[in-house]
Design an enzyme around this catalytic site. Structure first.
Site, mmCIF file in Angstrom:
data_model
loop_
_atom_site.group_PDB
_atom_site.id
_atom_site.type_symbol
_atom_site.label_atom_id
_atom_site.label_comp_id
_atom_site.label_asym_id
_atom_site.label_seq_id
_atom_site.Cartn_x
_atom_site.Cartn_y
_atom_site.Cartn_z
ATOM 1 N N ASN A 6 0.867 -1.181 0.000
ATOM 2 C CA ASN A 6 0.000 0.000 0.000
ATOM 3 C C ASN A 6 0.905 1.232 0.000
ATOM 4 O OD1 ASN A 6 -1.776 2.058 0.551
ATOM 5 N ND2 ASN A 6 -2.311 1.351 2.617
ATOM 6 N N LYS A 8 0.067 4.328 -0.099
ATOM 7 C CA LYS A 8 -0.527 5.514 0.552
ATOM 8 C C LYS A 8 -0.258 6.741 -0.325
ATOM 9 C CE LYS A 8 -0.032 3.135 4.867
ATOM 10 N NZ LYS A 8 0.085 3.158 6.300
ATOM 11 N N HIS A 88 -9.577 0.966 5.442
ATOM 12 C CA HIS A 88 -8.230 1.162 5.966
ATOM 13 C C HIS A 88 -8.257 2.136 7.138
ATOM 14 C CE1 HIS A 88 -4.071 2.440 6.348
ATOM 15 N NE2 HIS A 88 -3.773 1.250 5.848
ATOM 16 N N GLU A 157 -5.023 -4.988 10.871
ATOM 17 C CA GLU A 157 -3.961 -3.998 11.038
ATOM 18 C C GLU A 157 -4.233 -3.173 12.297
ATOM 19 O OE1 GLU A 157 -2.153 -2.953 6.975
ATOM 20 O OE2 GLU A 157 -3.985 -1.784 7.142
ATOM 21 N N GLY A 163 2.695 2.247 10.760
ATOM 22 C CA GLY A 163 3.661 3.338 10.594
ATOM 23 C C GLY A 163 4.432 3.695 11.853
ATOM 24 N N SER A 193 3.567 -2.100 10.311
ATOM 25 C CA SER A 193 5.018 -2.144 10.509
ATOM 26 C C SER A 193 5.663 -3.470 10.088
ATOM 27 C CB SER A 193 5.371 -1.799 11.955
ATOM 28 O OG SER A 193 5.028 -0.451 12.227
HETATM 29 P P1 PGA Z 1 2.874 0.334 7.555
HETATM 30 O O1 PGA Z 1 1.390 0.485 6.996
HETATM 31 O O2 PGA Z 1 3.434 -0.918 6.972
HETATM 32 O O3 PGA Z 1 3.598 1.569 7.096
HETATM 33 O O4 PGA Z 1 2.771 0.239 9.044
HETATM 34 C C1 PGA Z 1 0.583 -0.643 6.776
HETATM 35 C C2 PGA Z 1 -0.755 -0.218 6.238
HETATM 36 O O5 PGA Z 1 -1.261 0.827 6.654
HETATM 37 O O6 PGA Z 1 -1.343 -0.914 5.397
#
Ligand code: PGA
Length: 234
Positions: A6, A8, A88, A157, A163, A193
């Site tokens: 993803n 983002k 999400h 998640e 993040g 993460s």
């Molecule tokens: P991240 O995000 O791997 O940066 O923690 C995962 C997500 O939001 O799908």
């Protein structure tokens, strides 16, 4: 397994194009057996052919119309996109999407047969309030959602893991995924993460069918290395 990236609000159209060329080459050169998904920004959508599935991070439940800043199925059809992320954590918490709105989006895209990656996850205060409350919270995010939908993939998640560099313990991931498995048959992804360093530990966990990766996938070599780790799991 399902290995999904993803992006983002990261990478430009050009960077995404280069990323996908590299990724497709990796996938075909190595005869990758995993199902690989990439969710680029809406502005980076383009014609794509290959083994990597391209999905959208968000779309409005409409064909077209007056929904400033949104895209609908006319825009998705242009690039033959049939996969959408719904629910999400950032859409829920930053963009303030309600469960009611999420349900309407889900039903709209389900009726059209889209593959839906439906995300759920608890904030930190809920996790700290104990396991029963946490499971109730996750259940509330599935209210009104057809968990038996044939084209559903679920991503667990935890909000506090996204993040942040924090992840639940492996035991906690297994506990939640095992509980989710009792309520739905869809593949279950873990997200939050996931990085090159921890993916090898997470992928083989019981009832984990793949990962949804954000920042850890922005570098294509890192993402390829995660796919390779998945391919090496017996
Ligand atoms: P991240 O995000 O791997 O940066 O923690 C995962 C997500 O939001 O799908």
């Amino acid at each position: 397994m399902i290995i999904a990236a993803n992006f983002k609000t990261n990478l430009t159209r050009l960077e995404t194009k280069e990323y996908l060329i590299h990724l497709e080459k990796f996938v075909s050169d190595n005869n990758v057996r995993q199902e690989v998904f990439v969710f680029p920004t809406a502005t980076s959508l383009d014609n794509h052919s290959g083994k990597v599935n391209i999905g959208v991070q968000n779309a409005y439940p409409t064909k077209n119309g007056a929904f400033t800043g949104e895209i609908g199925t006319d825009q998705l059809d242009e690039f033959n996109i049939k996969t959408v992320l719904i629910g999400h954590s950032e859409r829920r918490h930053v963009l303030k999407e309600s469960q009611e709105f999420i349900i309407s989006k889900y039903n709209f895209y389900k009726a059209l047969g889209y593959k839906i990656i439906y995300c759920i996850g608890e904030p930190l205060d809920v996790r700290e309030s104990g396991e029963a409350k946490m499971m109730d919270y996750l259940a509330s995010q599935m209210v009104g959602i057809d968990m038996d939908y044939e084209n559903l993939i679920v991503a667990y998640e935890p909000v506090w893991a996204i993040g942040t560099g924090l992840t639940p313990t492996n035991e906690d991931i297994v506990k939640v995924h095992t509980a989710l498995r009792l309520t739905c048959k869809a593949p279950l992804l873990y997200g939050g993460s996931v990085k090159v360093d921890n993916v090898k530990e997470i992928l083989p966990l019981e009832n984990v069918d793949g990962v949804l990766v954000g920042s850890g996938a922005l570098n294509v070599n890192d993402f390829c290395s995660m796919i390779n780790d998945a391919d090496n799991i017996k």
